[in-house]
Design a protein around this motif. Structure first.
Motif, PDB file in Angstrom:
ATOM      1  N   ALA A 178       0.809  -1.223   0.000  1.00 54.35           N
ATOM      2  CA  ALA A 178       0.000   0.000   0.000  1.00 54.35           C
ATOM      3  C   ALA A 178       0.841   1.271   0.000  1.00 54.35           C
ATOM      4  O   ALA A 178       0.304   2.365  -0.201  1.00 54.35           O
ATOM      5  CB  ALA A 178      -0.938   0.015   1.204  1.00 54.35           C
ATOM      6  N   ALA A 179       2.139   1.157   0.200  1.00 60.58           N
ATOM      7  CA  ALA A 179       2.994   2.346   0.230  1.00 60.58           C
ATOM      8  C   ALA A 179       2.964   3.070  -1.106  1.00 60.58           C
ATOM      9  O   ALA A 179       2.874   2.451  -2.171  1.00 60.58           O
ATOM     10  CB  ALA A 179       4.424   1.947   0.582  1.00 60.58           C
ATOM     11  N   VAL A 180       3.024   4.386  -1.030  1.00 64.13           N
ATOM     12  CA  VAL A 180       3.059   5.228  -2.228  1.00 64.13           C
ATOM     13  C   VAL A 180       4.315   6.084  -2.165  1.00 64.13           C
ATOM     14  O   VAL A 180       4.402   7.029  -1.379  1.00 64.13           O
ATOM     15  CB  VAL A 180       1.812   6.129  -2.323  1.00 64.13           C
ATOM     16  CG1 VAL A 180       1.900   7.033  -3.547  1.00 64.13           C
ATOM     17  CG2 VAL A 180       0.545   5.288  -2.364  1.00 64.13           C
ATOM     18  N   GLY A 181       5.312   5.736  -2.977  1.00 65.62           N
ATOM     19  CA  GLY A 181       6.574   6.462  -2.934  1.00 65.62           C
ATOM     20  C   GLY A 181       7.217   6.308  -1.563  1.00 65.62           C
ATOM     21  O   GLY A 181       7.421   5.203  -1.063  1.00 65.62           O
ATOM     22  N   GLY A 182       7.532   7.436  -0.941  1.00 61.46           N
ATOM     23  CA  GLY A 182       8.119   7.400   0.396  1.00 61.46           C
ATOM     24  C   GLY A 182       7.098   7.394   1.505  1.00 61.46           C
ATOM     25  O   GLY A 182       7.469   7.412   2.692  1.00 61.46           O
ATOM     26  N   LEU A 183       5.808   7.358   1.171  1.00 63.08           N
ATOM     27  CA  LEU A 183       4.747   7.365   2.171  1.00 63.08           C
ATOM     28  C   LEU A 183       4.473   5.935   2.618  1.00 63.08           C
ATOM     29  O   LEU A 183       4.132   5.080   1.792  1.00 63.08           O
ATOM     30  CB  LEU A 183       3.481   7.986   1.597  1.00 63.08           C
ATOM     31  CG  LEU A 183       2.392   8.414   2.583  1.00 63.08           C
ATOM     32  CD1 LEU A 183       2.906   9.523   3.502  1.00 63.08           C
ATOM     33  CD2 LEU A 183       1.159   8.885   1.824  1.00 63.08           C
ATOM     34  N   PRO A 184       4.629   5.641   3.914  1.00 61.51           N
ATOM     35  CA  PRO A 184       4.429   4.265   4.391  1.00 61.51           C
ATOM     36  C   PRO A 184       3.017   3.759   4.112  1.00 61.51           C
ATOM     37  O   PRO A 184       2.050   4.525   4.101  1.00 61.51           O
ATOM     38  CB  PRO A 184       4.683   4.378   5.900  1.00 61.51           C
ATOM     39  CG  PRO A 184       5.485   5.621   6.067  1.00 61.51           C
ATOM     40  CD  PRO A 184       5.043   6.547   4.986  1.00 61.51           C
ATOM     41  N   GLY A 185       2.923   2.466   3.904  1.00 63.71           N
ATOM     42  CA  GLY A 185       1.634   1.872   3.603  1.00 63.71           C
ATOM     43  C   GLY A 185       0.623   2.014   4.722  1.00 63.71           C
ATOM     44  O   GLY A 185      -0.576   2.154   4.474  1.00 63.71           O
TER      45      GLY A 185
ATOM     46  N   ILE B 167       0.199   4.519   6.727  1.00 66.66           N
ATOM     47  CA  ILE B 167      -0.418   5.858   6.655  1.00 66.66           C
ATOM     48  C   ILE B 167      -1.421   5.922   5.513  1.00 66.66           C
ATOM     49  O   ILE B 167      -2.497   6.510   5.643  1.00 66.66           O
ATOM     50  CB  ILE B 167       0.677   6.932   6.488  1.00 66.66           C
ATOM     51  CG1 ILE B 167       1.553   6.986   7.742  1.00 66.66           C
ATOM     52  CG2 ILE B 167       0.044   8.292   6.213  1.00 66.66           C
ATOM     53  CD1 ILE B 167       2.673   7.994   7.654  1.00 66.66           C
ATOM     54  N   VAL B 168      -1.083   5.302   4.395  1.00 64.94           N
ATOM     55  CA  VAL B 168      -1.997   5.291   3.253  1.00 64.94           C
ATOM     56  C   VAL B 168      -3.291   4.565   3.608  1.00 64.94           C
ATOM     57  O   VAL B 168      -4.405   5.038   3.303  1.00 64.94           O
ATOM     58  CB  VAL B 168      -1.330   4.635   2.032  1.00 64.94           C
ATOM     59  CG1 VAL B 168      -2.328   4.513   0.873  1.00 64.94           C
ATOM     60  CG2 VAL B 168      -0.113   5.431   1.589  1.00 64.94           C
ATOM     61  N   LEU B 169      -3.182   3.420   4.280  1.00 64.91           N
ATOM     62  CA  LEU B 169      -4.371   2.660   4.666  1.00 64.91           C
ATOM     63  C   LEU B 169      -5.250   3.455   5.633  1.00 64.91           C
ATOM     64  O   LEU B 169      -6.474   3.477   5.502  1.00 64.91           O
ATOM     65  CB  LEU B 169      -3.949   1.331   5.301  1.00 64.91           C
ATOM     66  CG  LEU B 169      -3.338   0.293   4.346  1.00 64.91           C
ATOM     67  CD1 LEU B 169      -2.774  -0.881   5.144  1.00 64.91           C
ATOM     68  CD2 LEU B 169      -4.378  -0.194   3.351  1.00 64.91           C
ATOM     69  N   VAL B 170      -4.613   4.118   6.590  1.00 69.73           N
ATOM     70  CA  VAL B 170      -5.375   4.924   7.558  1.00 69.73           C
ATOM     71  C   VAL B 170      -6.064   6.097   6.852  1.00 69.73           C
ATOM     72  O   VAL B 170      -7.223   6.416   7.133  1.00 69.73           O
ATOM     73  CB  VAL B 170      -4.449   5.429   8.683  1.00 69.73           C
ATOM     74  CG1 VAL B 170      -5.171   6.457   9.546  1.00 69.73           C
ATOM     75  CG2 VAL B 170      -3.979   4.265   9.546  1.00 69.73           C
ATOM     76  N   ALA B 171      -5.351   6.730   5.926  1.00 71.21           N
ATOM     77  CA  ALA B 171      -5.919   7.872   5.206  1.00 71.21           C
ATOM     78  C   ALA B 171      -7.122   7.446   4.364  1.00 71.21           C
ATOM     79  O   ALA B 171      -8.156   8.126   4.362  1.00 71.21           O
ATOM     80  CB  ALA B 171      -4.857   8.517   4.323  1.00 71.21           C
ATOM     81  N   VAL B 172      -7.013   6.337   3.654  1.00 67.95           N
ATOM     82  CA  VAL B 172      -8.132   5.854   2.843  1.00 67.95           C
ATOM     83  C   VAL B 172      -9.304   5.457   3.733  1.00 67.95           C
ATOM     84  O   VAL B 172     -10.469   5.736   3.416  1.00 67.95           O
ATOM     85  CB  VAL B 172      -7.694   4.679   1.951  1.00 67.95           C
ATOM     86  CG1 VAL B 172      -8.894   4.081   1.222  1.00 67.95           C
ATOM     87  CG2 VAL B 172      -6.652   5.138   0.944  1.00 67.95           C
ATOM     88  N   GLY B 173      -9.006   4.814   4.876  1.00 67.29           N
ATOM     89  CA  GLY B 173     -10.068   4.445   5.804  1.00 67.29           C
ATOM     90  C   GLY B 173     -10.799   5.667   6.347  1.00 67.29           C
ATOM     91  O   GLY B 173     -12.035   5.678   6.441  1.00 67.29           O
TER      92      GLY B 173
END
Length: 235
Positions: free
Chosen positions: A188-195, A197-203
């Motif tokens: 789920a990571a996007v570039g340097g953004l940990p996965g 954080i991405v999962l929490v943001a989408v949630g």
């Protein structure tokens, strides 16, 4: 030759207020109301078309993104996140157009309920002061639908299912095509953004969409004009 009568004086207070005579003549008044109705209906139809056009763009965008995202194993999952952002932009634009559309729709419904319905089955006007309400709205047009209500309606009727499809497709893309070495979180990571954080943001994003979709509706969807006291509740 000019169609203006020779005795017409645009500087005269009586001639400037000549349209007021229609209020005292039944045939002139009904003729004028017919023209008003056609004009307001034309405006409502024009804005209804703009709303439908935005929806069409959104559907085409989703179809394109889903086709491209699942056309190969190497396709990046974040293209579906971009689609979620675009859906947000689309339903924001559509909510704004819906608020403008409701200005004209409310006038059309006011005339239909209090003039045409009463002509077909004379049971009395639903709004006894409908002429005053329409006159005030023509002089000082106001947006009657709050932004959050417009957003909730467009989500409930169109965009919540579309966004749900994107979120579901993104989850499938992460689970089915996950890198076995890093797992779903790592995939789920996007570039340097940990996965994570991405999962929490989408949630959080999807939870916000759900909350806006089920937002309690305090106004009937018929688009009636309100009195000043009713309108003050939304300010």
């Amino acid at each position: 030759m000019s169609d203006v009568p020779s005795d017409f004086d645009p500087e005269s207070p009586e001639d400037r207020d000549i349209a007021g005579e229609a209020a005292r003549d039944r045939s002139d008044f009904l003729s004028l109301i017919g023209h008003v109705y056609r004009g307001e209906l034309g405006r409502a139809t024009s804005w209804r078309t703009r709303i439908d056009r935005t929806t069409n763009w959104a559907v085409v965008l989703i179809a394109t993104l889903l086709t491209w995202a699942f056309s190969g194993d190497a396709r990046p999952h974040y293209i579906l996140l971009v689609g979620m952002v675009m859906m947000t932009v689309f339903f924001w634009i559509e909510a704004r157009r819906y608020r403008i559309y409701d200005i004209w729709r409310s006038r059309v419904r006011l005339l239909e309920e209090n003039v045409f319905a009463n002509a077909l089955d004379p049971e009395g006007a639903k709004q006894p002061a409908w002429r005053e309400l329409l006159s005030e709205d023509l002089r000082k047009p106001v947006i009657k639908t709050p932004t959050i209500e417009a957003i909730s309606r467009r989500l409930r009727r169109i965009y919540f299912p579309l966004i749900t499809v994107l979120v579901g497709a993104w989850i499938v893309r992460l689970t089915v095509f996950a890198d076995t070495d890093v797992g779903i979180v790592g995939t789920a990571a996007v570039g340097g953004l940990p996965g994570r954080i991405v999962l929490v943001a989408v949630g959080a994003y999807y939870a916000t969409i759900i909350a806006l979709t089920v937002w309690p509706e305090r106004r009937q969807a018929k688009g009636k004009l309100r009195s000043k006291s009713d309108s003050a509740e939304w300010k």
